[in-house]
Design an enzyme around this catalytic site. Sequence first.
Site, short mmCIF file in Angstrom:
data_model
loop_
_atom_site.label_atom_id
_atom_site.label_comp_id
_atom_site.label_asym_id
_atom_site.label_seq_id
_atom_site.Cartn_x
_atom_site.Cartn_y
_atom_site.Cartn_z
N LYS A 70 13.25 2.60 -44.75
CA LYS A 70 13.03 3.92 -44.16
C LYS A 70 13.02 3.86 -42.62
O LYS A 70 13.30 4.85 -41.96
CB LYS A 70 11.71 4.51 -44.64
CG LYS A 70 11.52 4.56 -46.15
CD LYS A 70 12.32 5.67 -46.79
CE LYS A 70 11.90 6.04 -48.19
NZ LYS A 70 11.78 4.98 -49.19
C1 LIG Z 1 12.27 4.97 -50.46
C2 LIG Z 1 12.56 3.67 -51.09
C3 LIG Z 1 13.53 3.53 -52.09
C4 LIG Z 1 14.26 4.71 -52.68
O1 LIG Z 1 15.12 5.32 -51.75
P1 LIG Z 1 15.64 6.81 -52.02
O2 LIG Z 1 16.40 7.15 -50.80
O3 LIG Z 1 14.39 7.65 -52.18
O4 LIG Z 1 16.44 6.78 -53.26
C5 LIG Z 1 13.79 2.27 -52.58
N1 LIG Z 1 13.13 1.20 -52.13
C6 LIG Z 1 12.18 1.28 -51.18
C7 LIG Z 1 11.46 0.06 -50.75
C8 LIG Z 1 11.87 2.52 -50.61
O5 LIG Z 1 10.95 2.58 -49.66
#
Ligand SMILES: *Cc1c(COP(=O)(O)O)cnc(C)c1O
Length: 462
Positions: free
Chosen positions: A112
């Site tokens: 993120k």
């Molecule tokens: C947010 C997240 C995901 C999922 O990503 P999306 O964009 O919501 O599909 C997968 N792995 C981790 C570690 C995340 O923080």
Amino acid sequence: MRYISTRGESSAVGFTDAVLGGLAPDGGLYVPETWPTLSRERIAAFASMSYAEVAAEVLGAFAGDEISSADMLAMCEEAYATFSHRAVVPMVQIGPQTFIAELFHGPSLAFKDVAMQILARLYDHFLGQQGRKQVILCATSGDTGGAAVEAFRGAKNVRVVVMFPEGRISEVQRRFMTTAVEDNIACVAVSGTFDDCQTILKDAFQDKVLRQAVDLAAVNSINFARIAAQSVYYFTTAAALGAPARAVNFVVPSGNFGDAFAGYVATRLGLPVPQIVVATNSNDILARAFSTGRYTRGGVLPTFSPAMDIQSASNFERLYFEAVQREPVETARAFEAFRTSGVIDIPPGALTYMQARFTGVAIGEDETLKTIVSTLNETGELIDPHTAVAVAALRHVILDGPTVVMSTAHPAKFPEDVAKASGVQPTLPRGVANLSGRAERFDRLPGDGDTIKAYVRAFAEG
Ligand SMILES: *Cc1c(COP(=O)(O)O)cnc(C)c1O
């Protein structure tokens, strides 16, 4: 570049308003009115450019003339200087044709950060220009909150309220949010699931009284700038492996479908990608949708990969809109009905469109833990449970050509589960603050929309 709503009832806006607005006023999601494209020559050239340079070019295509290319490059350079690896998103090879893209070298150790770091700079730029202050309301399944707090703490024009489902995220995830000392940050432990938090968030955005009192913004992956920023690493990794001359597949651990949808966005810009494998844990709404054509909400089960404990994947609406040939009336009908019925039957033509691009695979808990062990034994790489879901999914599909697995979190973000599975205790990388030694600060609230809206109002005014 203009942005339209998937539900067709809001007027088109520019990049600035699409970013600051988050969700469109009609409840839909913003998408570009027409997809920008990058030539094969430009994509090939990415192989010899820095990550920040590629990001500036890709994001520049989405921003159009609303940001100068010099400003965009400066913001991207600053954003990606916060990463602890010079490559920003380095790759390691784990098999003859298989690579892991490490998306977790940012300040909160999850992918993120890649989007949030640039998003914070875009906000600062736009809000400063307009002399405006906003409150970011954020619902997190664990990692968005930490990335948002890292990116926005101390920001002058932004206050942030983060809601997380109490008891459903790891301690390290929680501490990345709750140990911030800056007073523009408020964290709320909500009794409920992530989907409950996300429902409260969507209701808050549709509450006209609240929106008149508070200039609300969203940094969840409903914000198109996040999707645009996440499409960048599809280009950098594929170009490093020989794209566009070679087509590269991706396997993406998925929850809210932002990351995998960003891969689709890269294809619309011109990147050749034969298949995007959408790997889910037992919260498999996406995997079921792609295999059966029924998008149906189930109960949320807690798993070892909590950031993917989601049964209502916001960005699926963007793909649906494309798959029904950008028909906003049909998209609005389907997703308004889903709100109450929890079911969408994907029309056959749309399902064919989706299946030509995406394969869904759901992985159980046992297989996730076993994959952490087998990956360590076979490659020496210690992976986190989210990444393990994706590596496990590889065994269930047949892909032609090179394949990149998105590694979305550092194993030290989930130390107990990784240690339990592998017998190896992951250590936090150098330079990450000692989270466990710091005091935590958060409020506990019931999963009730009115209570949380009152809290947001009070914090905005305080
Ligand atoms: C947010 C997240 C995901 C999922 O990503 P999306 O964009 O919501 O599909 C997968 N792995 C981790 C570690 C995340 O923080």
